[in-house]
Design a protein around this motif. Structure first.
Motif, PDB file in Angstrom:
ATOM      1  N   ARG A 115       0.640  -1.256   0.181  1.00  0.00           N
ATOM      2  CA  ARG A 115      -0.036  -0.138   0.025  1.00  0.00           C
ATOM      3  C   ARG A 115       0.861   1.224   0.013  1.00  0.00           C
ATOM      4  NH1 ARG A 115      -5.020  -1.170   2.158  1.00  0.00           N
ATOM      5  NH2 ARG A 115      -5.599   0.753   1.026  1.00  0.00           N
ATOM      6  N   PHE A 116       0.340   2.234  -0.660  1.00  0.00           N
ATOM      7  CA  PHE A 116       1.202   3.648  -0.694  1.00  0.00           C
ATOM      8  C   PHE A 116      -0.027   4.782  -0.311  1.00  0.00           C
ATOM      9  CE2 PHE A 116       3.096   0.282  -3.474  1.00  0.00           C
ATOM     10  CZ  PHE A 116       4.298   0.365  -3.311  1.00  0.00           C
ATOM     11  N   ASP A 117       0.877   5.827   0.114  1.00  0.00           N
ATOM     12  CA  ASP A 117       0.060   6.939   0.274  1.00  0.00           C
ATOM     13  C   ASP A 117      -0.412   7.717  -0.868  1.00  0.00           C
ATOM     14  OD1 ASP A 117       0.265   7.526   3.419  1.00  0.00           O
ATOM     15  OD2 ASP A 117       2.238   7.456   2.920  1.00  0.00           O
ATOM     16  N   ALA A 118       0.362   7.582  -1.958  1.00  0.00           N
ATOM     17  CA  ALA A 118      -0.102   8.060  -3.310  1.00  0.00           C
ATOM     18  C   ALA A 118       0.462   7.275  -4.470  1.00  0.00           C
ATOM     19  CB  ALA A 118       0.584   9.512  -3.452  1.00  0.00           C
ATOM     20  N   VAL A 119      -0.582   7.232  -5.567  1.00  0.00           N
ATOM     21  CA  VAL A 119      -0.073   6.353  -6.477  1.00  0.00           C
ATOM     22  C   VAL A 119      -0.275   7.451  -7.824  1.00  0.00           C
ATOM     23  CG1 VAL A 119      -0.952   4.521  -8.090  1.00  0.00           C
ATOM     24  CG2 VAL A 119      -0.906   3.970  -5.400  1.00  0.00           C
ATOM     25  N   LEU A 120       0.662   7.265  -8.637  1.00  0.00           N
ATOM     26  CA  LEU A 120       0.661   8.386  -9.812  1.00  0.00           C
ATOM     27  C   LEU A 120       1.065   7.404 -10.985  1.00  0.00           C
ATOM     28  CD1 LEU A 120       3.567   9.355 -10.569  1.00  0.00           C
ATOM     29  CD2 LEU A 120       3.434  10.324  -8.390  1.00  0.00           C
ATOM     30  N   SER A 121       0.617   8.210 -12.157  1.00  0.00           N
ATOM     31  CA  SER A 121       1.487   7.737 -13.580  1.00  0.00           C
ATOM     32  C   SER A 121       1.228   8.821 -14.518  1.00  0.00           C
ATOM     33  CB  SER A 121       0.635   6.536 -14.122  1.00  0.00           C
ATOM     34  OG  SER A 121      -0.679   7.014 -14.584  1.00  0.00           O
ATOM     35  N   ASN A 122       2.174   8.719 -15.356  1.00  0.00           N
ATOM     36  CA  ASN A 122       2.481   9.876 -16.444  1.00  0.00           C
ATOM     37  C   ASN A 122       2.330   9.286 -17.930  1.00  0.00           C
ATOM     38  OD1 ASN A 122       3.075  12.718 -16.866  1.00  0.00           O
ATOM     39  ND2 ASN A 122       4.786  11.657 -18.096  1.00  0.00           N
ATOM     40  N   HIS A 123       1.377   9.697 -18.672  1.00  0.00           N
ATOM     41  CA  HIS A 123       1.261   9.125 -19.861  1.00  0.00           C
ATOM     42  C   HIS A 123       1.184   7.702 -20.039  1.00  0.00           C
ATOM     43  CE1 HIS A 123       3.635  12.939 -21.587  1.00  0.00           C
ATOM     44  NE2 HIS A 123       2.156  13.113 -21.169  1.00  0.00           N
ATOM     45  N   LEU A 124       0.366   7.070 -19.024  1.00  0.00           N
ATOM     46  CA  LEU A 124      -0.064   5.781 -19.236  1.00  0.00           C
ATOM     47  C   LEU A 124      -1.271   5.144 -19.782  1.00  0.00           C
ATOM     48  CD1 LEU A 124       0.728   2.836 -18.265  1.00  0.00           C
ATOM     49  CD2 LEU A 124      -0.292   3.516 -16.004  1.00  0.00           C
ATOM     50  N   LEU A 125      -2.374   5.857 -19.216  1.00  0.00           N
ATOM     51  CA  LEU A 125      -3.894   5.559 -19.544  1.00  0.00           C
ATOM     52  C   LEU A 125      -3.934   5.350 -21.160  1.00  0.00           C
ATOM     53  CD1 LEU A 125      -6.015   7.681 -17.127  1.00  0.00           C
ATOM     54  CD2 LEU A 125      -4.628   5.424 -16.782  1.00  0.00           C
ATOM     55  N   ALA A 138      -4.815   8.415  -5.702  1.00  0.00           N
ATOM     56  CA  ALA A 138      -4.355   8.066  -6.918  1.00  0.00           C
ATOM     57  C   ALA A 138      -4.476   9.202  -7.994  1.00  0.00           C
ATOM     58  CB  ALA A 138      -4.806   6.777  -7.433  1.00  0.00           C
ATOM     59  N   VAL A 139      -3.474   9.491  -8.790  1.00  0.00           N
ATOM     60  CA  VAL A 139      -3.478  10.543  -9.696  1.00  0.00           C
ATOM     61  C   VAL A 139      -2.825  10.158 -11.059  1.00  0.00           C
ATOM     62  CG1 VAL A 139      -3.061  12.926 -10.479  1.00  0.00           C
ATOM     63  CG2 VAL A 139      -3.598  12.327  -7.910  1.00  0.00           C
ATOM     64  N   HIS A 140      -3.413   9.796 -11.924  1.00  0.00           N
ATOM     65  CA  HIS A 140      -3.069   9.557 -13.447  1.00  0.00           C
ATOM     66  C   HIS A 140      -3.244  10.636 -14.320  1.00  0.00           C
ATOM     67  CE1 HIS A 140      -2.827   5.191 -12.343  1.00  0.00           C
ATOM     68  NE2 HIS A 140      -3.848   5.407 -11.927  1.00  0.00           N
ATOM     69  N   ASN A 141      -2.101  11.145 -14.751  1.00  0.00           N
ATOM     70  CA  ASN A 141      -1.806  12.265 -15.449  1.00  0.00           C
ATOM     71  C   ASN A 141      -1.625  11.996 -17.098  1.00  0.00           C
ATOM     72  OD1 ASN A 141      -1.105  14.676 -16.616  1.00  0.00           O
ATOM     73  ND2 ASN A 141       0.285  15.309 -15.131  1.00  0.00           N
ATOM     74  N   ASP A 142      -2.489  12.409 -17.915  1.00  0.00           N
ATOM     75  CA  ASP A 142      -2.316  11.910 -19.472  1.00  0.00           C
ATOM     76  C   ASP A 142      -2.739  13.096 -20.185  1.00  0.00           C
ATOM     77  OD1 ASP A 142      -1.914  10.086 -21.112  1.00  0.00           O
ATOM     78  OD2 ASP A 142      -3.513   8.796 -20.936  1.00  0.00           O
ATOM     79  N   LEU A 143      -2.629  12.920 -21.544  1.00  0.00           N
ATOM     80  CA  LEU A 143      -2.852  13.842 -22.650  1.00  0.00           C
ATOM     81  C   LEU A 143      -4.413  13.958 -22.572  1.00  0.00           C
ATOM     82  CD1 LEU A 143      -0.219  12.081 -24.994  1.00  0.00           C
ATOM     83  CD2 LEU A 143       0.002  14.204 -23.690  1.00  0.00           C
ATOM     84  N   ARG A 144      -4.850  15.182 -23.347  1.00  0.00           N
ATOM     85  CA  ARG A 144      -6.289  15.506 -23.767  1.00  0.00           C
ATOM     86  C   ARG A 144      -6.264  15.328 -25.060  1.00  0.00           C
ATOM     87  NH1 ARG A 144      -8.781  20.446 -24.222  1.00  0.00           N
ATOM     88  NH2 ARG A 144      -7.315  21.347 -22.595  1.00  0.00           N
ATOM     89  N   ARG A 145      -6.833  14.575 -25.843  1.00  0.00           N
ATOM     90  CA  ARG A 145      -7.036  14.786 -27.252  1.00  0.00           C
ATOM     91  C   ARG A 145      -7.413  15.823 -27.787  1.00  0.00           C
ATOM     92  NH1 ARG A 145      -9.847  10.564 -28.281  1.00  0.00           N
ATOM     93  NH2 ARG A 145     -11.684  11.468 -29.448  1.00  0.00           N
ATOM     94  N   SER A 146      -6.810  16.466 -28.668  1.00  0.00           N
ATOM     95  CA  SER A 146      -7.317  17.798 -29.476  1.00  0.00           C
ATOM     96  C   SER A 146      -6.399  18.019 -30.629  1.00  0.00           C
ATOM     97  CB  SER A 146      -7.048  18.920 -28.280  1.00  0.00           C
ATOM     98  OG  SER A 146      -6.969  19.998 -28.901  1.00  0.00           O
TER      99      SER A 146
END
Length: 231
Positions: A117-127, A150-158
């Motif tokens: 378990r972790f206090d924070a889970v993240l990813s970048n450009h994964l989804l 948990a925060v997954h940071n990804d691109l927004r299509r445009s």
């Protein structure tokens, strides 16, 4: 760059450039301030080492940045960065620069099975790399792994994002790197806000970010002390 037989020199150059490009366009600093820092500070107030998991870490530049920001905030943090691609893990370990990140060539499901378990889970450009089943699995793993956020940071299509990236990476058109080609492909594969919202299970929400970004955010309802598998 996902091809196991891809050019190793181009792959090395791509990981190296991620450390330049992500700080410019991924907007992790405000994400850290808004979503990660409060959780990490809460762990510090409880007298614990704050724990962070970066899923699909690639070259590890985001994991190292979060570790650096937490240290500046006076929070003792243990950061784990995972990627099933051993090439990424080897590169990240070789370029850790004393950050002390725990890099592991595993998938998130393995950590769930181990009870970590972790206090924070993240990813970048994964989804945007994931199909429907893969996306659902990573989101479920993230929910199970986090005691805080948990925060997954990804691109927004445009179309505008694609054009701006095409123009901005013109100097790399002949460079031996996947940054330009894979970046343009990633924008085409990414989600719009409504598409991502429709794909998220209950308990998750979409947050818009500047620079054509989307966040998928989950906050644990009953935060509990995190337990990472390695001391």
């Amino acid at each position: 760059m996902d091809d196991p037989a891809c050019d190793p020199v181009a792959l090395d150059n791509t990981y190296r450039l991620f450390g330049v490009i992500n700080p410019l366009v991924a907007s992790w600093r405000p994400v850290y301030r808004r979503f990660l820092r409060p959780v990490l500070r809460q762990a510090a107030r409880e007298g614990r080492v704050a724990t962070v998991l970066d899923v699909g870490c690639g070259g590890g530049d985001v994991a190292r940045a979060v570790s650096r920001w937490a240290a500046r905030d006076g929070v003792v943090t243990r950061v784990t960065a995972i990627d099933p691609d051993e090439r990424a893990i080897r590169w990240a370990r070789a370029h850790d620069r004393g950050a002390g990140i725990d890099y592991r060539a595993v998938a998130s499901g393995e950590l769930v099975a181990a009870g970590e378990r972790f206090d924070a889970v993240l990813s970048n450009h994964l989804l945007h790399h994931l199909g429907a089943s893969g996306l659902a699995a990573v989101l479920e793993d993230s929910r199970a792994l986090t005691t805080g956020v948990a925060v997954h940071n990804d691109l927004r299509r445009s179309r505008a994002a694609w054009v701006l990236y095409w123009l901005g990476t013109l100097p790399l058109a002949r460079a031996r790197t996947f940054v330009r080609f894979d970046g343009l492909l990633s924008i085409r594969r990414s989600h719009t806000p409504s598409e991502l919202a429709a794909a998220l299970p209950p308990g998750w929400r979409v947050v818009r970010q500047r620079f054509f970004r989307l966040l998928a955010v989950h906050t644990a309802r009953n935060p509990a002390p995190a337990r990472a598998g390695r001391d």
